[in-house]
Design an enzyme around this catalytic site. Structure first.
Site, PDB file in Angstrom:
ATOM      1  N   LYS A 172     -11.921  -2.587  -6.734  1.00 58.87           N
ATOM      2  CA  LYS A 172     -12.709  -1.376  -7.000  1.00 58.87           C
ATOM      3  C   LYS A 172     -11.809  -0.215  -7.428  1.00 58.87           C
ATOM      4  CE  LYS A 172     -16.533  -0.088  -6.411  1.00 58.87           C
ATOM      5  NZ  LYS A 172     -17.472   0.037  -5.335  1.00 58.87           N
ATOM      6  N   LYS A 217       0.828  -1.215   0.000  1.00 65.59           N
ATOM      7  CA  LYS A 217       0.000   0.000   0.000  1.00 65.59           C
ATOM      8  C   LYS A 217       0.859   1.261   0.000  1.00 65.59           C
ATOM      9  CE  LYS A 217      -4.325  -1.872   1.487  1.00 65.59           C
ATOM     10  NZ  LYS A 217      -5.456  -1.895   2.371  1.00 65.59           N
ATOM     11  N   LYS A 246      -5.750  -9.254  -8.688  1.00 67.13           N
ATOM     12  CA  LYS A 246      -7.106  -9.563  -8.231  1.00 67.13           C
ATOM     13  C   LYS A 246      -8.064  -8.432  -8.630  1.00 67.13           C
ATOM     14  CE  LYS A 246      -7.191  -7.875  -3.461  1.00 67.13           C
ATOM     15  NZ  LYS A 246      -7.528  -8.173  -2.076  1.00 67.13           N
TER      16      LYS A 246
END
Length: 332
Positions: free
Chosen positions: A201, A117, A198
């Protein structure tokens, strides 16, 4: 102290708006089944976790309501579980502070999500991003949860919660049950545009992700444009043919069939025709859910009430447990 352990399931979802196909097949569908099997189930809309990537306040408010509408439409029943918003139960954050003081920094720095992240945000990383796995541990342990449905990418975070529980028990006496994982049996759903990643959104490619509120036309378009390969036969070989194998996984999951049964149905079809078969299966699965989402989104006050009622009940469970934690650590 009462040593009887209640079987209790806890799980949460970040409010990113309407969930996508991967959220539904990997988590929400499983939640619906679990609320039938266990008498004490808590599902939380994790608004505090979503704050590690702060949104505009109006966007966050809307996302919370949209996520709530979607999971209710999928079959989550507030009569069979506690559905609540995390930030309405302040004990989550209070317990996270106590547990954070028992957790060493190198352990958090080793977690892959921290590295990934930080890289994706192109920044040094915030304190919240580093410590949110401790908040996850608090979410679970605050209710003395015994089982936690997790995807494979969250297993290390659950291991952290298990270790924190054991460390607390060693220091203050046996108190927390060590929570066990309920692993999702659904294969991880991949992006339709890049089957090595994967489904997400936040994917900048609009055609990569199917949400459960997409119209039939949008679903057909996204599957038609799904990346496959130059072999027209439909097979399941995730290592060498990830694109087609992802379609097979999706088909099997939405139709409730095994991979073998789906491949049998696809005999003689080329991948172009098979994409439309999968699109149709997804449309059939989500049509009633999509209609229900629309209905629920029109009644904002109902959605707010569901989350507030759930939070009241969650507080009733959390308060005595947290009071006992306060006593154990010496706060009272």
């Amino acid at each position: 102290m009462d040593n009887m352990v209640t079987d209790r399931i806890f799980s949460g979802i970040q409010p990113t708006g309407t969930p996508h196909l991967g959220n539904y097949l990997g988590a929400i569908q499983n939640w619906v089944n679990l609320q039938e099997e266990c008498s004490s189930v808590l599902y939380s809309i994790m608004d505090m976790h979503s704050f590690t990537l702060p949104k505009e306040p109006a966007v966050l408010r809307q996302n919370i309501l949209d996520t709530t509408a979607a999971i209710l439409a999928c079959g989550i029943d507030p009569k069979k579980c506690l559905l609540f918003r995390q930030s309405l139960v302040p004990e989550h954050a209070e317990l996270a502070w106590i547990l954070g003081c028992l957790t060493n920094v190198p352990r958090l720095l080793r977690l892959p999500q921290w590295k990934m992240k930080r890289a994706s945000q192109n920044s040094e990383g915030t304190v919240g991003l580093l410590t949110y796995p401790v908040l996850q541990a608090a979410d679970i342990l605050l209710y003395k949860s015994t089982r936690v449905p997790v995807g494979e990418d969250q297993v290390l975070h659950l291991e952290l919660a298990q270790d924190i529980a054991q460390h607390f028990n060693k220091k203050y006496g046996e108190f927390f049950p060590v929570p066990k994982a309920i692993l999702s049996t659904t294969k991880k759903i991949k992006s339709l545009r890049d089957p090595s990643a994967k489904m997400s959104k936040s994917d900048p490619q609009k055609l990569a992700t199917v949400t459960i509120a997409d119209s039939p036309d949008e679903i057909v378009l996204k599957f038609r444009k799904a990346v496959t390969d130059f072999t027209s036969e439909v097979t399941y070989e995730p290592a060498t043919r990830p694109g087609v194998s992802n379609l097979v996984s999706i088909h099997a999951a939405v139709a409730g069939l095994s991979i073998k049964e789906v491949l049998h149905q696809a005999t003689g079809l080329d991948t172009a025709h098979y994409k439309m078969v999968v699109a149709e299966a997804v449309i059939q699965k989500f049509a009633p859910i999509r209609n229900e989402i629309k209905k629920l989104q029109e009644d904002k006050s109902h959605l707010i009430k569901v989350l507030e009622d759930g939070a009241e009940k969650a507080k009733e469970l959390a308060a005595p447990i947290y009071q006992e934690i306060r006593r154990l650590v010496g706060f009272q």
